[in-house]
Scaffold this active site. Structure first.
Site, mmCIF file in Angstrom:
data_model
loop_
_atom_site.group_PDB
_atom_site.id
_atom_site.type_symbol
_atom_site.label_atom_id
_atom_site.label_comp_id
_atom_site.label_asym_id
_atom_site.label_seq_id
_atom_site.Cartn_x
_atom_site.Cartn_y
_atom_site.Cartn_z
ATOM 1 N N LYS A 199 0.828 -1.225 0.000
ATOM 2 C CA LYS A 199 0.000 0.000 0.000
ATOM 3 C C LYS A 199 0.851 1.258 0.000
ATOM 4 O O LYS A 199 0.627 2.185 -0.766
ATOM 5 C CB LYS A 199 -0.896 0.060 1.260
ATOM 6 C CG LYS A 199 -1.994 -0.951 1.336
ATOM 7 C CD LYS A 199 -2.891 -0.702 2.541
ATOM 8 C CE LYS A 199 -2.245 -0.915 3.883
ATOM 9 N NZ LYS A 199 -1.852 -2.282 4.204
ATOM 10 N N ARG A 207 -9.547 1.264 9.006
ATOM 11 C CA ARG A 207 -9.020 -0.082 9.231
ATOM 12 C C ARG A 207 -10.029 -0.957 9.980
ATOM 13 O O ARG A 207 -9.733 -2.097 10.325
ATOM 14 C CB ARG A 207 -7.754 0.040 10.059
ATOM 15 C CG ARG A 207 -6.699 -0.958 9.666
ATOM 16 C CD ARG A 207 -5.359 -0.318 9.791
ATOM 17 N NE ARG A 207 -4.302 -1.286 9.860
ATOM 18 C CZ ARG A 207 -3.053 -1.003 9.485
ATOM 19 N NH1 ARG A 207 -2.758 0.163 8.997
ATOM 20 N NH2 ARG A 207 -2.126 -1.902 9.585
ATOM 21 N N ARG A 248 12.050 -6.948 5.440
ATOM 22 C CA ARG A 248 12.211 -5.565 4.989
ATOM 23 C C ARG A 248 12.859 -4.685 6.048
ATOM 24 O O ARG A 248 12.726 -4.923 7.247
ATOM 25 C CB ARG A 248 10.863 -4.965 4.543
ATOM 26 C CG ARG A 248 9.949 -4.581 5.676
ATOM 27 C CD ARG A 248 8.672 -3.914 5.180
ATOM 28 N NE ARG A 248 7.797 -3.599 6.293
ATOM 29 C CZ ARG A 248 6.596 -3.059 6.184
ATOM 30 N NH1 ARG A 248 6.092 -2.805 4.988
ATOM 31 N NH2 ARG A 248 5.876 -2.791 7.257
ATOM 32 N N ARG A 296 11.362 -2.501 11.559
ATOM 33 C CA ARG A 296 10.297 -1.999 12.431
ATOM 34 C C ARG A 296 10.026 -3.028 13.513
ATOM 35 O O ARG A 296 9.962 -4.220 13.219
ATOM 36 C CB ARG A 296 9.015 -1.773 11.612
ATOM 37 C CG ARG A 296 8.881 -0.373 11.055
ATOM 38 C CD ARG A 296 7.726 -0.232 10.098
ATOM 39 N NE ARG A 296 6.446 -0.772 10.534
ATOM 40 C CZ ARG A 296 5.314 -0.668 9.834
ATOM 41 N NH1 ARG A 296 5.316 -0.029 8.669
ATOM 42 N NH2 ARG A 296 4.197 -1.184 10.256
ATOM 43 N N ARG A 336 -0.683 -9.162 13.523
ATOM 44 C CA ARG A 336 -1.170 -8.108 12.614
ATOM 45 C C ARG A 336 -2.055 -8.708 11.520
ATOM 46 O O ARG A 336 -3.067 -8.123 11.140
ATOM 47 C CB ARG A 336 0.021 -7.367 11.978
ATOM 48 C CG ARG A 336 0.716 -6.438 12.959
ATOM 49 C CD ARG A 336 2.055 -5.989 12.453
ATOM 50 N NE ARG A 336 1.985 -5.135 11.278
ATOM 51 C CZ ARG A 336 3.028 -4.860 10.492
ATOM 52 N NH1 ARG A 336 4.204 -5.386 10.754
ATOM 53 N NH2 ARG A 336 2.883 -4.082 9.465
HETATM 54 P P1 AMP Z 1 0.999 0.345 9.097
HETATM 55 O O1 AMP Z 1 2.194 1.223 8.974
HETATM 56 O O2 AMP Z 1 -0.145 0.788 8.243
HETATM 57 O O3 AMP Z 1 1.349 -1.120 8.921
HETATM 58 O O4 AMP Z 1 0.482 0.503 10.609
HETATM 59 C C1 AMP Z 1 1.287 0.116 11.715
HETATM 60 C C2 AMP Z 1 0.419 -0.041 12.936
HETATM 61 O O5 AMP Z 1 -0.177 1.218 13.257
HETATM 62 C C3 AMP Z 1 -0.752 -1.001 12.791
HETATM 63 O O6 AMP Z 1 -0.378 -2.347 13.011
HETATM 64 C C4 AMP Z 1 -1.701 -0.471 13.862
HETATM 65 O O7 AMP Z 1 -1.286 -0.877 15.152
HETATM 66 C C5 AMP Z 1 -1.495 1.030 13.776
HETATM 67 N N1 AMP Z 1 -2.459 1.658 12.825
HETATM 68 C C6 AMP Z 1 -2.186 2.211 11.614
HETATM 69 N N2 AMP Z 1 -3.301 2.689 11.057
HETATM 70 C C7 AMP Z 1 -4.306 2.437 11.936
HETATM 71 C C8 AMP Z 1 -5.710 2.680 11.944
HETATM 72 N N3 AMP Z 1 -6.336 3.284 10.905
HETATM 73 N N4 AMP Z 1 -6.425 2.276 13.013
HETATM 74 C C9 AMP Z 1 -5.832 1.681 14.076
HETATM 75 N N5 AMP Z 1 -4.524 1.410 14.134
HETATM 76 C C10 AMP Z 1 -3.757 1.781 13.070
#
Ligand code: AMP
Length: 206
Positions: free
Chosen positions: A13, A88, A122, A151, A162
């Site tokens: 994404k 989400r 990654r 990360r 996740r």
């Molecule tokens: P990402 O970088 O999109 O993989 O997000 C990393 C982490 O941030 C996720 O595993 C969630 O814990 C949190 N997160 C990101 N976006 C959201 C969202 N819209 N709602 C709730 N938690 C989020």
């Protein structure tokens, strides 16, 4: 154009959002990036968010709503935006529907096994947040020279949680947006350029 990118963690994404942003000249809004910035600055929201992120769950909606609402009010969002990983869950989708209407929802579909490989292999830049495979051998970020790190939530045990969180809370949004919006399924198991080509075609059809 207001576009939402939906898909499992590691489906690409963020990479695609950056490419679309350059093409359409609209901002890339990533709640994940914004939360990581909150954590870096050690804000109250960041301190709360860190606990959920490190465990692979979703950050509570109240934190997310505050961050997203403020961001969408910025002037640069007037001509559209690319939403990456927000909404989400269904309640976030309902909140978003109250403040704006999406033009296009792109569902980046991937095979779960590939996702685990991609995420656990990654490295992500702490400055520009772009990622590269560990096997690429870069000592620093090839885009901005920043520090490359794994990360904490890309550890294998957290990735599994996740993915479960995605299956339970985010995946139902695919059916929802298929009903209420213009949803296009993109095969995201292809190379980055091919995925982007399919996305461009979907955008041009709009
Ligand atoms: P990402 O970088 O999109 O993989 O997000 C990393 C982490 O941030 C996720 O595993 C969630 O814990 C949190 N997160 C990101 N976006 C959201 C969202 N819209 N709602 C709730 N938690 C989020």
């Amino acid at each position: 154009m207001k576009i939402l990118l939906l898909g499992a963690p590691g489906c690409g994404k963020s990479t695609q959002a950056k490419l679309i942003t350059d093409m359409l000249n609209v901002p890339h809004i990533s709640t994940g990036d914004m939360l990581r910035e909150e954590i870096k600055s050690n804000s109250k929201s960041g301190q709360r968010a860190k606990i959920y992120i490190s465990q692979g769950g979703l950050v509570p909606d109240d934190i997310i709503f505050d961050i997203v609402k403020k961001r969408l009010q910025n002037d640069d969002c007037k001509n559209g935006f690319i939403l990456d990983a927000y909404p989400r869950n269904p309640s976030q989708a309902m909140e978003l529907a109250k403040i704006t209407k999406l033009d296009l929802v792109l569902y980046l579909k991937v095979d779960n096994k590939k996702v685990i490989d991609r995420l656990s292999n990654r490295l992500t830049c702490t400055d520009c947040q772009k990622s590269v495979p560990k096997s690429s051998g870069y000592a620093n970020c090839p885009y901005c020279g920043g520090n490359l790190v794994q990360r904490p939530d890309d550890a294998e045990d957290v990735i599994k949680v996740r993915l479960e969180t995605y299956e339970k809370q985010t995946k139902p949004l695919i059916e929802y947006y298929d009903k209420v919006s213009n949803l296009v399924v993109i095969d995201a198991d292809q190379e980055v350029e091919k995925v982007f080509n399919d996305i461009k075609m979907a955008i041009n059809r709009k």
